[in-house]
Scaffold this active site. Structure first.
Site, PDB file in Angstrom:
ATOM      1  N   SER A 100       0.317  -0.265   4.567  1.00  0.00           N
ATOM      2  CA  SER A 100       1.713   0.054   4.505  1.00  0.00           C
ATOM      3  C   SER A 100       2.582  -0.765   5.326  1.00  0.00           C
ATOM      4  O   SER A 100       2.549  -2.134   5.028  1.00  0.00           O
ATOM      5  CB  SER A 100       1.574   1.436   4.956  1.00  0.00           C
ATOM      6  OG  SER A 100       2.731   1.977   4.914  1.00  0.00           O
ATOM      7  N   HIS A 116       2.136   1.017   0.641  1.00  0.00           N
ATOM      8  CA  HIS A 116       3.144   2.054   0.294  1.00  0.00           C
ATOM      9  C   HIS A 116       4.214   1.453   0.085  1.00  0.00           C
ATOM     10  O   HIS A 116       4.812   0.551   0.554  1.00  0.00           O
ATOM     11  CB  HIS A 116       3.261   2.872   1.519  1.00  0.00           C
ATOM     12  CG  HIS A 116       1.912   3.521   1.849  1.00  0.00           C
ATOM     13  ND1 HIS A 116       1.711   4.087   3.071  1.00  0.00           N
ATOM     14  CD2 HIS A 116       0.894   4.194   1.098  1.00  0.00           C
ATOM     15  CE1 HIS A 116       0.347   4.724   3.030  1.00  0.00           C
ATOM     16  NE2 HIS A 116      -0.065   4.841   1.993  1.00  0.00           N
ATOM     17  N   ASP A 154      -3.082   7.572   5.767  1.00  0.00           N
ATOM     18  CA  ASP A 154      -3.482   7.572   4.577  1.00  0.00           C
ATOM     19  C   ASP A 154      -4.891   6.568   4.469  1.00  0.00           C
ATOM     20  O   ASP A 154      -5.068   5.712   5.305  1.00  0.00           O
ATOM     21  CB  ASP A 154      -2.525   6.943   3.715  1.00  0.00           C
ATOM     22  CG  ASP A 154      -2.994   6.859   2.151  1.00  0.00           C
ATOM     23  OD1 ASP A 154      -3.632   7.861   1.763  1.00  0.00           O
ATOM     24  OD2 ASP A 154      -2.429   6.023   1.414  1.00  0.00           O
TER      25      ASP A 154
END
Length: 207
Positions: A27, A54, A147
């Protein structure tokens, strides 16, 4: 009536994918981390690679093009029904979740307007686990949030391996720290050491 279970013969490999697949999930801070992993890898690496970072769902992404200029591997944005090919990196596009299907291909599904994180590391890793088994390698790189926690549980359940970037080399330690917190990460590595670990995994799981 339910269909009877079909027993798997002793020694038979139940997993659809017969070559290693490496999933790099990240991310915030991911561009530098992905560059640090992909740049040292040999172009002829006999493994397919998948990248989930992300991304803002309403903005185009240049991630695949930037990475292609920084590694000898073939890099391109994934499209629905793309085939997994050793030596090729497929990058999840914005607003789509990336899945691995049973016929050595990937599927893209709409991410929708609400979380989970987009694209989802958990969804990628769960589908990779059940198609690749012990040949799967999940690498959790810098990023905010948690995540990948569920996804790495699936990878380990199916016999795969999980690596995480260490705190000292991570711009954001949320995702790697959450992965390490599951106690299922086999190795916690500084960014410069991850490419070598990937090559070692591939060598151990060829054929």
């Amino acid at each position: 009536m339910t269909a009877p279970d079909v027993p798997i013969a002793a020694g038979e490999d139940p997993y659809a994918l017969k070559f290693p697949v490496i999933a790099l999930v990240t991310s915030a801070g991911g561009l530098d981390a992905l560059t640090g992993v992909l740049a040292p890898l040999p172009p002829e690496l006999p493994a397919a690679l998948l990248v989930v970072q992300h991304l803002q769902p309403d903005r185009p992404s240049e991630l695949a093009g930037i990475l292609a200029a920084r590694t000898g591997l073939t890099v391109r944005a994934a499209v629905n029904d793309d085939r997994l090919i050793p030596g090729t990196v497929l990058v999840a596009p914005p607003a789509r979740h990336l899945l691995v299907t049973s016929d050595a291909r990937v599927g893209l599904i709409d991410a929708g307007a609400l979380p989970p994180a987009r694209p989802s590391a958990d969804l990628l890793l769960a589908t990779l686990a059940v198609t690749c088994g012990p040949r799967a390698l999940a690498v959790v790189l810098t990023g905010k949030g948690t995540d990948a926690q569920a996804g790495i549980r699936a990878v380990v359940h199916c016999g795969g391996t999980v690596l995480a970037q260490d705190e000292a080399s991570s711009q954001h330690f949320g995702m790697p720290g959450a992965a390490i917190g599951t106690t299922l990460v086999q190795n916690v590595l500084a960014l410069p050491d991850i490419a070598e670990a990937i090559v070692g995994h591939v060598r151990a799981h060829q054929g």
